[in-house]
Design a protein around this motif. Structure first.
Motif, PDB file in Angstrom:
ATOM      1  N   GLY A 118       0.653  -1.359  -0.051  1.00 22.35           N
ATOM      2  CA  GLY A 118       0.185  -0.021   0.057  1.00 22.35           C
ATOM      3  C   GLY A 118       0.905   1.233  -0.016  1.00 22.35           C
ATOM      4  N   ARG A 119       0.269   2.328   0.065  1.00 26.29           N
ATOM      5  CA  ARG A 119       0.879   3.761  -0.082  1.00 26.29           C
ATOM      6  C   ARG A 119       1.911   3.716   0.890  1.00 26.29           C
ATOM      7  N   GLU A 120       1.754   3.384   2.344  1.00 24.52           N
ATOM      8  CA  GLU A 120       2.478   3.591   3.499  1.00 24.52           C
ATOM      9  C   GLU A 120       3.707   2.528   3.352  1.00 24.52           C
ATOM     10  N   SER A 121       3.604   1.416   2.704  1.00 25.08           N
ATOM     11  CA  SER A 121       4.537   0.604   2.781  1.00 25.08           C
ATOM     12  C   SER A 121       5.457   0.393   1.599  1.00 25.08           C
ATOM     13  N   LEU A 122       5.151   1.169   0.547  1.00 21.56           N
ATOM     14  CA  LEU A 122       5.800   0.968  -0.680  1.00 21.56           C
ATOM     15  C   LEU A 122       7.370   1.108  -0.347  1.00 21.56           C
ATOM     16  N   ALA A 123       7.886   2.397   0.265  1.00 18.04           N
ATOM     17  CA  ALA A 123       9.073   2.716   0.341  1.00 18.04           C
ATOM     18  C   ALA A 123      10.108   1.760   1.084  1.00 18.04           C
ATOM     19  N   LYS A 124       9.347   1.182   2.049  1.00 17.07           N
ATOM     20  CA  LYS A 124      10.127  -0.042   3.058  1.00 17.07           C
ATOM     21  C   LYS A 124      10.161  -1.170   2.116  1.00 17.07           C
ATOM     22  N   ILE A 125       9.180  -1.294   1.401  1.00 23.26           N
ATOM     23  CA  ILE A 125       9.280  -2.857   0.711  1.00 23.26           C
ATOM     24  C   ILE A 125      10.267  -2.699  -0.461  1.00 23.26           C
ATOM     25  N   PHE A 126      10.347  -1.375  -1.299  1.00 26.39           N
ATOM     26  CA  PHE A 126      11.305  -1.126  -2.180  1.00 26.39           C
ATOM     27  C   PHE A 126      12.722  -1.226  -1.728  1.00 26.39           C
ATOM     28  N   GLU A 127      13.121  -0.730  -0.525  1.00 25.74           N
ATOM     29  CA  GLU A 127      14.044  -0.944   0.123  1.00 25.74           C
ATOM     30  C   GLU A 127      14.749  -1.937   0.310  1.00 25.74           C
ATOM     31  N   ARG A 128      13.978  -3.161   0.687  1.00 23.43           N
ATOM     32  CA  ARG A 128      14.268  -4.491   0.993  1.00 23.43           C
ATOM     33  C   ARG A 128      14.625  -5.230  -0.367  1.00 23.43           C
ATOM     34  N   LEU A 129      13.693  -4.997  -1.408  1.00 27.73           N
ATOM     35  CA  LEU A 129      13.696  -5.602  -2.550  1.00 27.73           C
ATOM     36  C   LEU A 129      15.088  -5.147  -3.285  1.00 27.73           C
ATOM     37  N   ASP A 130      15.334  -3.740  -3.142  1.00 27.06           N
ATOM     38  CA  ASP A 130      16.445  -3.381  -3.689  1.00 27.06           C
ATOM     39  C   ASP A 130      17.743  -3.875  -3.317  1.00 27.06           C
ATOM     40  N   ALA A 131      17.745  -4.338  -1.978  1.00 24.96           N
ATOM     41  CA  ALA A 131      18.884  -4.850  -1.319  1.00 24.96           C
ATOM     42  C   ALA A 131      18.946  -6.470  -1.791  1.00 24.96           C
ATOM     43  N   ARG A 132      17.843  -6.990  -2.310  1.00 21.97           N
ATOM     44  CA  ARG A 132      17.749  -8.547  -2.500  1.00 21.97           C
ATOM     45  C   ARG A 132      18.371  -8.499  -4.126  1.00 21.97           C
ATOM     46  N   ILE A 133      17.690  -7.581  -4.905  1.00 19.34           N
ATOM     47  CA  ILE A 133      18.142  -7.739  -6.384  1.00 19.34           C
ATOM     48  C   ILE A 133      19.479  -7.339  -6.479  1.00 19.34           C
ATOM     49  N   GLY A 134      20.017  -6.032  -5.703  1.00 19.73           N
ATOM     50  CA  GLY A 134      21.443  -5.735  -5.808  1.00 19.73           C
ATOM     51  C   GLY A 134      21.485  -5.213  -7.294  1.00 19.73           C
ATOM     52  N   ALA A 135      22.474  -5.600  -8.021  1.00 24.42           N
ATOM     53  CA  ALA A 135      22.993  -4.873  -9.378  1.00 24.42           C
ATOM     54  C   ALA A 135      22.239  -5.722 -10.670  1.00 24.42           C
ATOM     55  N   ARG A 136      21.425  -6.774 -10.021  1.00 26.21           N
ATOM     56  CA  ARG A 136      20.902  -7.763 -11.035  1.00 26.21           C
ATOM     57  C   ARG A 136      19.843  -6.983 -11.841  1.00 26.21           C
ATOM     58  N   ARG A 137      19.471  -7.476 -12.789  1.00 26.31           N
ATOM     59  CA  ARG A 137      18.067  -6.913 -13.616  1.00 26.31           C
ATOM     60  C   ARG A 137      17.018  -7.874 -13.384  1.00 26.31           C
ATOM     61  N   LEU A 138      16.042  -7.328 -12.915  1.00 21.91           N
ATOM     62  CA  LEU A 138      14.888  -8.173 -12.426  1.00 21.91           C
ATOM     63  C   LEU A 138      14.037  -8.627 -14.018  1.00 21.91           C
ATOM     64  N   ASP A 139      13.835  -9.904 -14.189  1.00 17.77           N
ATOM     65  CA  ASP A 139      13.173 -10.193 -15.574  1.00 17.77           C
ATOM     66  C   ASP A 139      11.749 -10.413 -15.353  1.00 17.77           C
ATOM     67  N   LEU A 140      11.147 -10.650 -14.062  1.00 21.41           N
ATOM     68  CA  LEU A 140       9.732 -11.015 -14.326  1.00 21.41           C
ATOM     69  C   LEU A 140       9.050 -10.324 -12.927  1.00 21.41           C
ATOM     70  N   ILE A 141       7.852 -10.197 -12.909  1.00 20.85           N
ATOM     71  CA  ILE A 141       6.886  -9.891 -11.827  1.00 20.85           C
ATOM     72  C   ILE A 141       5.926 -10.870 -11.981  1.00 20.85           C
ATOM     73  N   VAL A 142       5.382 -11.698 -11.196  1.00 20.13           N
ATOM     74  CA  VAL A 142       4.173 -12.560 -11.231  1.00 20.13           C
ATOM     75  C   VAL A 142       3.440 -11.971  -9.873  1.00 20.13           C
ATOM     76  N   GLY A 143       2.053 -12.181  -9.880  1.00 19.29           N
ATOM     77  CA  GLY A 143       1.228 -11.969  -8.719  1.00 19.29           C
ATOM     78  C   GLY A 143      -0.136 -11.494  -9.065  1.00 19.29           C
ATOM     79  N   GLY A 144      -1.222 -11.569  -8.245  1.00 18.72           N
ATOM     80  CA  GLY A 144      -2.450 -11.028  -8.274  1.00 18.72           C
ATOM     81  C   GLY A 144      -3.264 -10.504  -7.184  1.00 18.72           C
ATOM     82  N   PRO A 145      -3.537  -9.190  -6.968  1.00 17.25           N
ATOM     83  CA  PRO A 145      -4.116  -8.814  -5.567  1.00 17.25           C
ATOM     84  C   PRO A 145      -5.218  -9.758  -5.284  1.00 17.25           C
TER      85      PRO A 145
END
Length: 427
Positions: free
Chosen positions: A98-125
């Motif tokens: 949600g709006r309040e959590s995006l920055a925190k989630i992005f920070e954690r995702l950035d750390a996991r992805i690192g310098a790699r390029r993400l190929d795919l996003i999957v999922g459904g709300p």
């Protein structure tokens, strides 16, 4: 199909949003994709995702004996995680998107992805806001429900990580759900995704037309960066050469209230379909074969429901019951509130999360057992592997939590077929 190894390509990495128990993710893993992260709000499902990640890591390391020890109660969950994640880091982000959590989630995702390029996003709300049943039960027809707009946050992940592809999965009701002015949410999604640089193709896929022992229709929306078309993963339709009993018939017989969530042995030989499905565990065991208890009235009703189907091939209407067994005042709708999962059909009716409330719509076809389905039987219909364990927040087995996660999932083998077809458009 496209062979990443043969082409000296690394395995594509992906993130799973609104991941649930990971049915969609598991299918992509089986097809050769690597999950870099899962984002899921429900704490119980988040633990399930961690445990499944532990399984895959231990499998690669050749240490599945530790996983088996956990399933048999010899290891605590914390001990399993210490073995699988010695650094303490895992792929699961337990947070609400949600709006309040995006920055925190992005920070954690950035750390996991690192310098790699993400190929795919999957999922459904979550599908409640789009589902026909959800709208029927809501006084406001789900209009104004904030879950209607979760696709906006999905788009923010596309904007930030710009993957080559994305897969957006949801219920068929997505195509008709609309705002109070009649504007369809689907018509809001498409221009948003296109604005971000994606070509979009979508279709309704019926699971039972593709070798899944369950009638389950879902909208699969696929986006690809750029303006190239013809990339939708077209699945070959297959004529079912199996029956529902081939998916669940090898599991031990149980009476209502019996069984256990921990690992058990499978003593009956599997059907040909099951043996070829890739769902059986290497050790030949499984978990969550535990039946819920039922009161005597329901058990008497179950007998009548199963007898009518097995003898006449007909469903029992609630109004057909003797008055002594009727407890509902509503005699004009929901007359199929008791339903057998027919063993002699090629596909069961749809397994949904309501199975966590009661088992009346999912009665086992064997009257000698006289009960509703176990979580493992429901998981078989959703094509989860037998070594897939469903967790709860506390770590204590929760049949309700397991049923909820199973009912909300994407069938694993369907996800795998979509993934394998998707790589044909990968170059």
């Amino acid at each position: 199909m496209f062979d990443f190894a043969a082409k000296n390509c690394s395995r594509p990495i992906f993130i799973d949003l609104f991941a649930g128990a990971g049915g969609l993710s598991e299918g992509f893993v089986r097809a050769g994709f690597d999950p870099v992260a899962h984002v899921e709000a429900d704490p119980g499902a988040a633990y399930t995702l961690r445990t499944r990640e532990a399984f895959h890591l231990l499998r690669v390391r050749g240490n599945l004996s530790a996983y088996d020890a956990y399933l048999s109660g010899q290891l605590k969950r914390s001990e399993l995680y210490s073995l699988a994640f010695p650094s303490g880091s895992n792929s699961v982000i337990n947070d609400t998107i949600g709006r309040e959590s995006l920055a925190k989630i992005f920070e954690r995702l950035d750390a996991r992805i690192g310098a790699r390029r993400l190929d795919l996003i999957v999922g459904g709300p979550p599908c409640q806001a789009y589902s026909l049943v959800g709208r029927a039960r809501s006084e406001q027809k789900m209009i104004g429900d904030q879950r209607n707009y979760l696709f906006v946050y999905y788009a923010e992940f596309l904007r930030r990580y710009r993957p080559k592809f994305f897969i957006f999965e949801n219920v068929v009701g997505l195509l008709t759900a609309h705002e109070i002015d009649g504007t369809r949410y689907f018509d809001m999604m498409l221009p948003l995704f296109k604005e971000l640089g994606y070509s979009i193709e979508h279709k309704i896929i019926a699971a039972d037309e593709h070798g899944i022992p369950q009638k389950r229709k879902r909208v699969i929306l696929v986006g690809r960066r750029g303006r190239k078309g013809g990339f939708f993963p077209e699945l070959e339709k297959v004529s079912a050469d199996f029956l529902v009993k081939d998916a669940i018939g090898d599991l031990p017989s149980l009476h209502a209230g019996k069984g256990k969530p921990s690992i058990i042995s499978l003593k009956k030989p599997p059907s040909r379909w099951l043996a070829e499905s890739g769902l059986l565990a290497k050790g030949g065991g499984t978990t969550w074969h535990v039946a819920r208890p039922h009161n005597s009235r329901d058990l008497r009703i179950f007998k009548k429901v199963v007898n009518k189907w097995n003898k006449n091939g007909k469903r029992l209407s609630y109004n057909d019951l003797p008055e002594s067994l009727k407890t509902h005042n509503n005699r004009s709708s929901f007359l199929d509130r008791f339903k057998v999962v027919a063993a002699d059909l090629p596909a069961s009716h749809t397994v949904v999360a309501h199975i966590s409330k009661d088992g009346n719509y999912y009665i086992h076809p064997d009257n000698a057992q006289n009960r509703s389905l176990t979580p493992r039987e429901a998981a078989r219909l959703q094509t989860f592997p037998d070594d897939f364990y469903f967790e709860s927040v506390s770590g204590e087995p929760s049949r309700t939590s397991a049923f909820m996660q199973i009912g909300n999932a994407v069938p694993v083998l369907l996800a795998e077929k979509i993934a394998r077809k998707l790589v044909e458009s990968w170059s």
